[in-house]
Motif scaffolding. Structure first.
Motif, PDB file in Angstrom:
ATOM      1  N   SER A   1      33.549  18.159 -52.406  1.00  0.00           N
ATOM      2  CA  SER A   1      33.129  18.364 -53.781  1.00  0.00           C
ATOM      3  C   SER A   1      32.127  17.304 -54.213  1.00  0.00           C
ATOM      4  O   SER A   1      31.202  17.576 -54.986  1.00  0.00           O
ATOM      5  N   GLU A   2      32.283  16.092 -53.704  1.00  0.00           N
ATOM      6  CA  GLU A   2      31.343  15.022 -54.042  1.00  0.00           C
ATOM      7  C   GLU A   2      29.959  15.322 -53.493  1.00  0.00           C
ATOM      8  O   GLU A   2      28.946  15.131 -54.180  1.00  0.00           O
ATOM      9  N   SER A   3      29.893  15.806 -52.271  1.00  0.00           N
ATOM     10  CA  SER A   3      28.607  16.169 -51.673  1.00  0.00           C
ATOM     11  C   SER A   3      27.943  17.301 -52.457  1.00  0.00           C
ATOM     12  O   SER A   3      26.725  17.290 -52.672  1.00  0.00           O
TER      13      SER A   3
ATOM     14  N   LEU B   1      35.897  23.334 -57.011  1.00  0.00           N
ATOM     15  CA  LEU B   1      34.931  23.741 -55.997  1.00  0.00           C
ATOM     16  C   LEU B   1      34.808  22.642 -54.942  1.00  0.00           C
ATOM     17  O   LEU B   1      34.491  21.493 -55.253  1.00  0.00           O
ATOM     18  N   GLY B   2      35.072  23.009 -53.694  1.00  0.00           N
ATOM     19  CA  GLY B   2      34.997  22.038 -52.622  1.00  0.00           C
ATOM     20  C   GLY B   2      36.260  21.225 -52.440  1.00  0.00           C
ATOM     21  O   GLY B   2      36.258  20.238 -51.699  1.00  0.00           O
ATOM     22  N   THR B   3      37.345  21.644 -53.068  1.00  0.00           N
ATOM     23  CA  THR B   3      38.613  20.905 -52.993  1.00  0.00           C
ATOM     24  C   THR B   3      39.719  21.841 -52.498  1.00  0.00           C
ATOM     25  O   THR B   3      39.786  23.000 -52.907  1.00  0.00           O
ATOM     26  N   ARG B   4      40.568  21.335 -51.623  1.00  0.00           N
ATOM     27  CA  ARG B   4      41.668  22.150 -51.094  1.00  0.00           C
ATOM     28  C   ARG B   4      42.774  22.318 -52.147  1.00  0.00           C
ATOM     29  O   ARG B   4      42.950  21.483 -53.036  1.00  0.00           O
ATOM     30  N   ASP B   5      43.497  23.433 -52.009  1.00  0.00           N
ATOM     31  CA  ASP B   5      44.493  23.813 -53.014  1.00  0.00           C
ATOM     32  C   ASP B   5      45.567  22.755 -53.237  1.00  0.00           C
ATOM     33  O   ASP B   5      46.070  22.598 -54.357  1.00  0.00           O
TER      34      ASP B   5
END
Length: 346
Positions: free
Chosen positions: A7-9, A67-71
């Protein structure tokens, strides 16, 4: 919750491309207004930039909320915001693609002086972009019924992931066609134009950006399978969002960079206008004059010869083509005067 690397990228790349697009399109507008050449293609790129801001904003917000992070790292509220952000991103993406590609195509038709090998393909490309953008928008709005089902599955029903993937491939095929067309048409336009090595290097750099935008569409294809994911769904959507942001951001920048050559001239010479333009009125004609006397009358003959010229893209009025007709123009002026002798009366 701290951001994960995915998510940071996504946030960093999105912010960088947004800032780059803002800078380049703003410089384009300043240049075009300064030379009194602001036209339809410039308006379309400005509108495209506005929609690009609308495209990037939900992605930046979504990167903080799923967005871009696992559940396993997300709460239910964060998942809801993440799904909403992705939906808004898709809507703005459709509008942005339409206006950005239309702006590039209109610019090509202007610079080509209605050259058939460029004009008609550009118009076809613009038409395909508009149609595919509208179809994509309709699909995005109708994937789930009602729309809130996208972030609240209990509210209704959605199309199966297989159908969504098939539609995504079809839309991407249209995107690839229009992206490569917008990249190749400038090559066709400049194929027979004699340019010095500096301008050729500039054109090569701009075209390489266009190919990068086209490549982003191809890379995005491999991530459509993420629509089938039952878990880590938002994590998988980040890749699709990322390459869509790259496609539009690079397209905006490449489509506007061609108008920035006067900025380089301003840095080196202190003027937005080329030496050819500033001296145009002074050096426009070569003049040959001669005077003769015939039958008591002075005859002054002046012949003015003007050679054809080639205009440079982006340096002239918005409606000027890149290729002007060459030729030699001759204008002659003949002035006859009679000398009268005044005699005083005796």
């Amino acid at each position: 919750m701290g951001l994960l690397i995915e998510s940071e990228s996504l946030a960093i790349v999105t912010i960088f491309l947004l800032c780059l697009s803002l800078l380049i399109v703003s410089l384009r507008c300043w240049v075009r207004i300064s030379i009194k050449g602001f036209g339809l293609d410039d308006w379309l790129m400005v509108i495209g930039l506005i929609f690009y801001i609308g495209t990037c904003t939900p992605v930046i917000i979504g990167s903080h909320y799923g967005l871009g992070t696992r559940d396993i790292y997300l709460t239910h509220e964060q998942m809801v915001i993440g799904h909403k952000s992705y939906f808004v991103f898709q809507v703005f993406y459709c509008f942005d693609a339409i206006f950005t590609k239309s702006g590039i195509c209109v610019a090509l038709t202007r610079l080509s002086a209605h050259k058939r090998s460029v004009y008609y393909p550009a118009m076809v490309t613009m038409t395909i972009s508009i149609i595919s953008g509208v179809i994509t928008l309709i699909i995005v709005l109708s994937v789930c019924t009602p729309i809130e089902t996208q972030w609240n599955p209990a509210a209704g029903k959605c199309l199966s992931p297989s159908v969504i993937i098939d539609i995504s491939y079809f839309i991407s095929a249209a995107c690839m066609l229009t992206d490569f067309s917008c990249t190749i048409l400038p090559i066709v336009l400049l194929w027979d134009v004699h340019l010095n090595w500096k301008i050729k290097c500039t054109v090569a750099c701009i075209l390489s950006l266009g190919f990068l935008a086209s490549t982003a569409t191809i890379v995005r294809l491999k991530y459509f399978g993420h629509y089938r994911w039952k878990t880590d769904y938002l994590y998988g959507l980040a890749d699709i969002a990322l390459w869509s942001i790259v496609e539009l951001g690079v397209g905006l920048s490449a489509g506007s960079a061609a108008a920035l050559r006067p900025v380089l001239r301003l840095i080196s010479t202190g003027s937005l206008l080329s030496s050819r333009q500033t001296k145009h009125s002074r050096n426009q004609f070569s003049t040959i004059e001669d005077t003769a006397t015939m039958a008591g009358k002075d005859i002054s003959l002046r012949v003015m010869v003007k050679g054809g010229k080639v205009s440079s893209a982006g340096d002239a009025d918005s409606q000027n083509p890149i290729l002007d007709e060459e030729g030699i123009f001759v204008r002659s002026e003949v002035n006859m005067g009679e000398e009268f002798v005044r005699r005083d009366a005796i």
